[in-house]
Design a protein around this motif. Structure first.
Motif, short mmCIF file in Angstrom:
data_model
loop_
_atom_site.label_atom_id
_atom_site.label_comp_id
_atom_site.label_asym_id
_atom_site.label_seq_id
_atom_site.Cartn_x
_atom_site.Cartn_y
_atom_site.Cartn_z
N ASN A 61 4.64 -8.44 38.05
CA ASN A 61 3.64 -9.48 38.35
C ASN A 61 3.03 -10.01 37.06
O ASN A 61 2.96 -9.29 36.05
CB ASN A 61 2.52 -8.91 39.22
CG ASN A 61 3.02 -8.44 40.57
OD1 ASN A 61 3.92 -9.04 41.15
ND2 ASN A 61 2.45 -7.36 41.08
N HIS A 63 -0.33 -11.60 35.10
CA HIS A 63 -1.79 -11.72 35.09
C HIS A 63 -2.14 -12.72 33.99
O HIS A 63 -1.98 -12.43 32.80
CB HIS A 63 -2.44 -10.36 34.82
CG HIS A 63 -2.07 -9.32 35.84
ND1 HIS A 63 -2.90 -8.94 36.86
CD2 HIS A 63 -0.94 -8.58 35.99
CE1 HIS A 63 -2.32 -8.01 37.59
NE2 HIS A 63 -1.12 -7.78 37.09
N LYS A 65 -4.74 -15.45 32.10
CA LYS A 65 -6.17 -15.71 31.84
C LYS A 65 -6.33 -16.98 31.04
O LYS A 65 -5.88 -17.09 29.91
CB LYS A 65 -6.79 -14.53 31.09
CG LYS A 65 -8.28 -14.67 30.85
CD LYS A 65 -9.08 -14.50 32.14
CE LYS A 65 -10.59 -14.48 31.86
NZ LYS A 65 -11.13 -15.81 31.55
N THR A 71 -9.09 -14.46 36.06
CA THR A 71 -7.67 -14.14 35.87
C THR A 71 -6.87 -14.53 37.11
O THR A 71 -7.25 -14.20 38.24
CB THR A 71 -7.49 -12.65 35.58
OG1 THR A 71 -8.18 -12.32 34.38
CG2 THR A 71 -6.01 -12.30 35.42
N ARG A 73 -3.55 -14.06 39.33
CA ARG A 73 -2.56 -13.00 39.58
C ARG A 73 -1.40 -13.60 40.36
O ARG A 73 -1.57 -14.04 41.49
CB ARG A 73 -3.20 -11.84 40.34
CG ARG A 73 -4.31 -11.15 39.57
CD ARG A 73 -5.01 -10.11 40.44
NE ARG A 73 -5.97 -9.34 39.70
CZ ARG A 73 -7.22 -9.73 39.46
NH1 ARG A 73 -7.63 -10.90 39.94
NH2 ARG A 73 -8.04 -8.99 38.78
N TRP A 74 -0.23 -13.60 39.75
CA TRP A 74 0.94 -14.23 40.36
C TRP A 74 2.03 -13.20 40.59
O TRP A 74 2.29 -12.32 39.75
CB TRP A 74 1.49 -15.34 39.47
CG TRP A 74 0.60 -16.55 39.36
CD1 TRP A 74 -0.56 -16.79 40.04
CD2 TRP A 74 0.82 -17.70 38.53
NE1 TRP A 74 -1.08 -18.01 39.69
CE2 TRP A 74 -0.26 -18.60 38.77
CE3 TRP A 74 1.80 -18.07 37.63
CZ2 TRP A 74 -0.37 -19.83 38.11
CZ3 TRP A 74 1.71 -19.29 36.98
CH2 TRP A 74 0.64 -20.16 37.22
N THR A 77 7.26 -14.68 37.86
CA THR A 77 7.35 -14.59 36.40
C THR A 77 8.33 -15.64 35.89
O THR A 77 9.01 -16.30 36.68
CB THR A 77 7.85 -13.19 35.98
OG1 THR A 77 9.17 -13.00 36.53
CG2 THR A 77 6.93 -12.10 36.47
N MET A 254 -1.83 -13.66 28.68
CA MET A 254 -1.23 -13.05 29.88
C MET A 254 -0.63 -11.70 29.57
O MET A 254 -0.32 -11.36 28.42
CB MET A 254 -0.18 -13.99 30.49
CG MET A 254 1.03 -14.26 29.64
SD MET A 254 2.13 -15.46 30.44
CE MET A 254 1.17 -16.96 30.32
N GLN A 259 4.34 -3.35 39.96
CA GLN A 259 3.78 -2.95 41.25
C GLN A 259 4.86 -2.31 42.11
O GLN A 259 5.92 -2.90 42.32
CB GLN A 259 3.20 -4.18 41.97
CG GLN A 259 2.55 -3.84 43.31
CD GLN A 259 1.92 -5.05 43.96
OE1 GLN A 259 2.24 -6.19 43.63
NE2 GLN A 259 1.00 -4.81 44.87
N SER A 268 -1.19 -5.83 47.84
CA SER A 268 -1.06 -6.91 46.87
C SER A 268 -2.20 -7.92 47.00
O SER A 268 -2.62 -8.28 48.10
CB SER A 268 0.27 -7.63 47.06
OG SER A 268 0.37 -8.71 46.16
N ASP A 269 -2.70 -8.37 45.84
CA ASP A 269 -3.68 -9.47 45.81
C ASP A 269 -3.12 -10.62 44.99
O ASP A 269 -3.86 -11.39 44.39
CB ASP A 269 -5.02 -8.98 45.25
CG ASP A 269 -4.89 -8.44 43.83
OD1 ASP A 269 -3.75 -8.29 43.33
OD2 ASP A 269 -5.94 -8.17 43.20
N MET A 270 -1.79 -10.71 44.97
CA MET A 270 -1.12 -11.73 44.16
C MET A 270 -0.97 -13.04 44.92
O MET A 270 -0.83 -13.06 46.15
CB MET A 270 0.28 -11.24 43.75
CG MET A 270 0.26 -9.97 42.94
SD MET A 270 -0.41 -10.23 41.29
CE MET A 270 -0.98 -8.57 40.89
#
Length: 794
Positions: A61, A63, A65, A71, A73-74, A77, A254, A259, A268-270
């Motif tokens: 994943n 991250h 900024k 931030t 979160r994806w 990539t 970044m 995960q 997941s919070d992506m």
């Protein structure tokens, strides 16, 4: 001895048939619905565990900024990430990518079908993930260019069977793909689902060969015993090595994280997840509901058993006098409760078989009856029986076994109370749990209704969306189709765009003129034509709409949030943006501001949005007259087939698509509602039995009062006042508990109804009415009975 205890237990069941039936019925409902919740929880916890190497597979994943922003979160990539990981880190055994192709049309002869679960993947995919092959070789299936692997359902859709290895499918551009493998359908408990896989070697050699673009799912298979925390630390230099030359100049930092795939579905919070996620909070909620349903059923058993203790007092006294030990008496009552649980479990099997299709429809799961026969499920059921048997029978067993035989045989317990204080405490617990669930159900229902009905800033009703997806240039055909639709009196408006509310949009980096000078920021964007705002009922609040081709190269429309974000205030018109690094001197200028609308679901706040002008896009929107829609659609289909003979006509409605984003919560809300009703039903059954026994116990008192001149209206308050007090005590417990948890749940939503007193008051009234109706019914029944019958023995 066991045989004797079982015979005594069965004898007691026969002697008190009505109370035994109430106990078994309450436990049956409690066990049935608890098992349904356990099946749901078990399924949610099983996601991606079907992979044989699941404990070593991780998704990478991103991250990201930006300055002055939280931030991001994806789950995606850059495309070169996988080969870089495989080359740079010895911990990585395999690295593999999934590239979403969106909705693609394939044809086999005259059959043309859109598939929306199409991915391009690396050839080593099957060395990482576990999929069962029906035909083909997993080692070579995705090796050659223009090769594809179908799932069983896709193979049957195109060929009618799975015997299709070596055959081919053609896409809308005329590219022919050879089928090199057929696999079983991807298990539903997977965080990523597909119907068709295309070999990655089918892509051009220079495809997305840049670290500047994101949009690809990257997975690694780590070697055994790899320390994941250390691996994540070792990935930190990747930014400096591969990405800083692109992003450092824009103050973007970044890092990348690994995960476990087994945690994606629930933890997941992506952003950019390929499938709908679950939620660990709902696992905790449903676990608590299952526990409390069983607990309430057990409380019913305890209440009725201790309430009827006076009836069994002489039996206990005689057994003690004749030599029964305390342990034997405890065993007797525990066997009775366990036997009751066994009877309830047997009935639960039938009820589960009857309700399983409804539960699957409600929850979106695919649980089969065979699940009940699996060893893990059998162990769960044995655990439920032991829980009910021990928890439900423990207090009655220890309470009744301690009776003094002398006092019992003298008759001192025959008319006395049977631990009234304990029963009242248990009733308060039942009322409290039922009221908490009722309050929560009310609030959840109101919030989900609010999500469906809130003004989104656009009109999504009667908007048909069709996609003319093709790799060929069909813009002239789209223009011709639009003109045909404009002449249809049942089509009120027609437009095209690259996206519609509720679908994914581009997120690009721009250099933007702000109140503090030029800044580099990432902003959502997509292209629309001049009719888009009219078709979707959006309002231009400043400036003008697009007018035509002259807007293509220079004009943009932004939303109100964009104006606020960059401090444009009243001077938004003429503000400029450009792509980073563009030194040509060409800018896009703001010509209009559209009123804020929710491009994403209400789970997300409104963010800045840039709309470019482009005519004749692939997504076509038709605003239909509400009258006779089926006939209108039939007419549209005919025109579609004439305009796009090579493309199948498939459509959706915007309101249904947009509301589908709430489907998971809608399902959970329905489950919670159904199980709340079941909990209240179990409580009512226990209350029915308890009040029936209480009024029976006070029958002589009621008869004497009636003989002394008391009216039915005077007897009712006598019986109801204690239960009204218990409901009041339950409110004192239930209200703060429900308020605490619902306040936390509502904060998940940027847009929510907030908490009001209404659900709390109404829930208390519902519980009170149910209680009063039950008490009044039995009180009036006792009051209207002939007093001579109950006083005859005195």
């Amino acid at each position: 001895m066991i045989k004797n205890l079982l015979l005594v237990a069965l004898r007691n069941f026969k002697r008190d048939k009505s109370y035994s039936l109430l106990n078994i019925l309450g436990l049956t409902i409690g066990i049935t619905f608890s098992l349904f919740l356990i099946f749901y929880i078990k399924d949610e916890l099983s996601y991606d565990r079907y992979n044989e190497k699941a404990n070593r597979i991780y998704r990478i994943n991103a991250h990201i900024k930006e300055a002055d922003k939280d931030t991001m979160r994806w789950a995606v990539t850059p495309f070169p990430m996988a080969p870089a990981l495989a080359n740079d880190y010895p911990e990585v055994e395999e690295a593999v990518r999934f590239i979403s192709n969106g909705k693609v049309m394939y044809k086999n002869g005259d059959l043309r079908v859109y598939e929306d679960k199409v991915f391009t993947a690396d050839s080593n995919l099957f060395r990482v993930f576990t999929y069962k092959f029906i035909g083909g070789n997993p080692l070579t299936a995705l090796k050659d260019p223009k090769s594809m692997v179908l799932t069983r359902s896709a193979a049957k859709k195109f060929f009618g069977n799975t015997n299709c290895v070596g055959k081919s499918l053609e896409n809308a551009s005329g590219d022919v793909y050879k089928i090199t493998g057929v696999i079983e359908d991807v298990p539903k408990n997977s965080h990523i689902l597909f119907k068709i896989l295309i070999s990655r070697s089918s892509l051009p050699a220079d495809f997305a060969n840049s670290w500047g673009g994101f949009g690809f799912y990257t997975y690694v298979l780590l070697k055994p015993n790899t320390n994941v925390a250390n691996f994540e630390k070792k990935m930190l230099p990747m930014y400096d090595k591969y990405l800083s030359s692109i992003f450092a100049q824009y103050n973007i930092k970044m890092r990348f994280g690994a995960q476990p795939i087994t945690s994606i579905h629930l933890h997941s919070d992506m952003a950019n997840e390929p499938e709908e996620l679950g939620s660990m909070s709902y696992i905790y909620i449903f676990s608590a509901v299952a526990f409390f349903m069983l607990l309430i059923a057990c409380i019913n058993y305890m209440n009725l058993t201790t309430a009827r203790s006076a009836r069994r007092a002489k039996e206990i006294g005689i057994r003690k006098v004749t030599g029964s030990s305390k342990l034997q008496l405890i065993s007797q009552f525990l066997i009775e409760s366990t036997l009751t649980a066994v009877f309830a479990l047997i009935l639960s099997f039938g009820l589960i078989a009857l309700l399983l299709p409804t539960f699957n429809s409600l929850s979106g799961k695919f649980i089969s009856f065979e699940t009940l026969l699996k060893p893990g499920t059998i162990l769960i059921m044995l655990g439920v029986i032991l829980f009910v048997g021990i928890v439900g029978g423990s207090y009655p067993a220890f309470y009744l076994s301690k009776f003094n035989p002398v006092s019992v045989l003298k008759g001192s317990l025959s008319k006395g109370s049977s631990n009234v204080a304990l029963r009242r405490i248990l009733v308060v617990v039942q009322f409290s749990v039922s009221m908490i669930m009722l309050i929560c159900t009310w609030i959840v229902y109101d919030q989900l209704k609010y999500l469906r009905n809130k003004d989104m800033g656009f009109n999504k009703e009667q908007v048909l969306v069709a996609n003319a997806n093709s790799n060929n240039d069909i813009r002239s055909k789209i223009l011709a189709f639009k003109n045909e639709m404009r002449s249809n009196p049942q089509v009120l408006a027609v437009s095209t765009s690259q996206a519609v509310p509720g679908t994914g949009v581009n997120f690009n980096l721009f250099t933007i003129e702000s109140k503090n000078g030029w800044v580099d920021k990432g902003v959502d964007c997509y292209a629309v034509d001049e009719d888009y705002f009219k078709t979707l009922g959006m309002k231009i609040v400043k400036g003008r709409n697009f007018t035509g081709l002259s807007d293509t190269l220079r004009s943009i429309i932004v939303n109100e949030n964009m104006v606020k974000e960059f401090g444009w205030a009243e001077n938004a018109m003429g503000k400029r943006i450009k792509f980073p690094g563009d030194t040509s001197g060409n800018y896009f200028e703001v010509v209009g501001v559209v009123k804020d609308f929710n491009q994403k679901s209400l789970y997300n706040p409104i963010t800045p949005l840039i709309l470019f002008y482009a005519p004749n896009n692939n997504s076509i929107q038709l605003k239909l007259n509400a009258g006779n829609i089926p006939q209108t659609i039939a007419g549209i289909e005919g025109k579609w087939r004439a305009a796009f003979p090579e493309l199948p006509f498939q459509y959706t409605f915007l309101d249904q698509d947009f509301n589908s984003q709430y489907a998971a919560d809608q399902k959970r809300g329905k489950i919670f509602t159904a199980f709340s009703i079941s909990t209240i039903l179990i409580t009512c059954l226990g209350l029915l039995g308890l009040i029936a026994f209480t009024t029976q116990q006070r029958q002589k008192e009621i008869s004497i009062r009636k003989v002394m001149g008391a009216k039915a209206g005077q007897l009712v308050p006598l019986m109801t006042k204690n239960f009204v007090l218990l409901v009041g005590l339950s409110c004192l417990i239930a209200f703060p508990v429900a308020w605490y948890f619902m306040d936390k749940w509502l904060k998940i939503f940027p847009y929510n109804t907030g908490l009001s007193a209404q659900p709390f008051i109404l829930s208390a009234i519902v519980v009170l009415i149910i209680t009063l109706m039950t008490v009044i019914f039995h009180t009036l029944k006792a009051a209207f009975a002939n007093p001579v019958k109950s006083l005859r023995t005195e």
